[in-house]
Design a protein around this motif. Structure first.
Motif, PDB file in Angstrom:
ATOM      1  N   ILE A 233       0.842  -1.205   0.000  1.00 17.99           N
ATOM      2  CA  ILE A 233       0.000   0.000   0.000  1.00 17.99           C
ATOM      3  C   ILE A 233       0.875   1.251   0.000  1.00 17.99           C
ATOM      4  CG2 ILE A 233      -1.592   1.355   1.438  1.00 17.99           C
ATOM      5  CD1 ILE A 233      -2.899  -1.397   2.190  1.00 17.99           C
ATOM      6  N   PHE A 234       1.917   1.270   0.825  1.00 14.03           N
ATOM      7  CA  PHE A 234       2.810   2.423   0.879  1.00 14.03           C
ATOM      8  C   PHE A 234       3.525   2.621  -0.461  1.00 14.03           C
ATOM      9  CE2 PHE A 234       3.513   1.610   5.731  1.00 14.03           C
ATOM     10  CZ  PHE A 234       2.241   2.086   6.002  1.00 14.03           C
TER      11      PHE A 234
ATOM     12  N   ALA B 249       0.171   6.371   4.705  1.00 17.34           N
ATOM     13  CA  ALA B 249      -0.205   6.129   3.306  1.00 17.34           C
ATOM     14  C   ALA B 249      -0.794   7.386   2.676  1.00 17.34           C
ATOM     15  CB  ALA B 249      -1.194   4.969   3.215  1.00 17.34           C
ATOM     16  N   GLU B 250      -1.640   8.070   3.416  1.00 16.55           N
ATOM     17  CA  GLU B 250      -2.268   9.281   2.877  1.00 16.55           C
ATOM     18  C   GLU B 250      -1.244  10.398   2.681  1.00 16.55           C
ATOM     19  OE1 GLU B 250      -5.504   9.833   5.640  1.00 16.55           O
ATOM     20  OE2 GLU B 250      -6.711   8.283   4.657  1.00 16.55           O
TER      21      GLU B 250
ATOM     22  N   GLU C 137       2.068  13.613  -0.993  1.00 16.68           N
ATOM     23  CA  GLU C 137       3.416  14.071  -1.348  1.00 16.68           C
ATOM     24  C   GLU C 137       3.800  13.695  -2.779  1.00 16.68           C
ATOM     25  OE1 GLU C 137       7.117  15.848  -1.167  1.00 16.68           O
ATOM     26  OE2 GLU C 137       5.483  16.054   0.281  1.00 16.68           O
ATOM     27  N   PHE C 138       3.445  12.479  -3.193  1.00 15.39           N
ATOM     28  CA  PHE C 138       3.871  11.999  -4.504  1.00 15.39           C
ATOM     29  C   PHE C 138       2.801  12.153  -5.581  1.00 15.39           C
ATOM     30  CE2 PHE C 138       6.789  10.025  -1.558  1.00 15.39           C
ATOM     31  CZ  PHE C 138       8.008  10.205  -2.210  1.00 15.39           C
ATOM     32  N   GLY C 139       1.625  12.665  -5.207  1.00 14.86           N
ATOM     33  CA  GLY C 139       0.573  12.900  -6.181  1.00 14.86           C
ATOM     34  C   GLY C 139       0.058  11.631  -6.835  1.00 14.86           C
TER      35      GLY C 139
ATOM     36  N   ASN D 283      -5.386   7.112  -4.933  1.00 11.73           N
ATOM     37  CA  ASN D 283      -5.755   6.528  -3.643  1.00 11.73           C
ATOM     38  C   ASN D 283      -5.170   5.117  -3.495  1.00 11.73           C
ATOM     39  OD1 ASN D 283      -6.993   5.519  -1.368  1.00 11.73           O
ATOM     40  ND2 ASN D 283      -9.074   5.703  -2.168  1.00 11.73           N
ATOM     41  N   PRO D 284      -4.293   4.902  -2.508  1.00 13.09           N
ATOM     42  CA  PRO D 284      -3.705   3.576  -2.334  1.00 13.09           C
ATOM     43  C   PRO D 284      -4.664   2.568  -1.706  1.00 13.09           C
ATOM     44  CG  PRO D 284      -2.932   5.014  -0.607  1.00 13.09           C
ATOM     45  CD  PRO D 284      -3.766   5.861  -1.537  1.00 13.09           C
TER      46      PRO D 284
END
Length: 151
Positions: free
Chosen positions: A77-78, A127-128, A133-135, A138-139
């Motif tokens: 997920i990360f 995760a959020e 940060e990386f644009g 939704n993971p």
């Protein structure tokens, strides 16, 4: 690749997650262990989890896989949250015992469960923050995870 342990040095009032230098996957994996560990376990070296070094027997490898499902699911997920590819780690190169099919399936099922129910607040917040940060998308979109991606 085995990452190092969380430490709290002399005069250091915070815990520090250490990982293999320049390997984002190692950092994500160690943070995943931190997210899975409860408050008391976060005070212990390696968060109190069982670990046997490379060269594990088949029985030891099965035990390793049992305790690694949740951390590796969070790591996936990360990784998705920051746009990186996830690779299952069997962490046992010496005996050439790769990740079993049942281990891969258990990780995938755990990811789907996290997508449906959300992990604990630490994991969710991390995760959020990565997603922001990386644009990245939704993971926690369960449609983004396929068992075939783990082969």
């Amino acid at each position: 690749m085995r990452a190092l342990l969380p430490t709290q040095g002399e005069g250091q009032t915070y815990h520090q997650v250490e990982f293999t230098l320049d390997y984002a996957a190692s950092a994500l994996h160690e943070v995943a262990h931190w997210c899975v560990a409860g408050e008391a376990r976060r005070q212990l070296p390696d968060y109190g989890y069982w670990y046997a070094p490379d060269g594990r027997s088949a029985d030891q490898q099965a035990e390793f896989e049992q305790v690694e499902v949740k951390p590796q699911a969070l790591e996936w997920i990360f990784a998705r949250a920051c746009g990186l590819k996830f690779r299952v780690s069997a962490d046992n190169l010496e005996n050439e015992l790769g990740a079993s099919d049942s281990f891969k399936k258990a990780i995938w099922q755990q990811v789907l469960d996290y997508c449906d129910t959300r992990p604990n607040p630490r994991a969710r917040a991390f995760a959020e923050a990565l997603m922001k940060e990386f644009g990245c998308p939704n993971p926690f979109d369960r449609g983004s995870y396929q068992l075939a991606d783990l082969s």
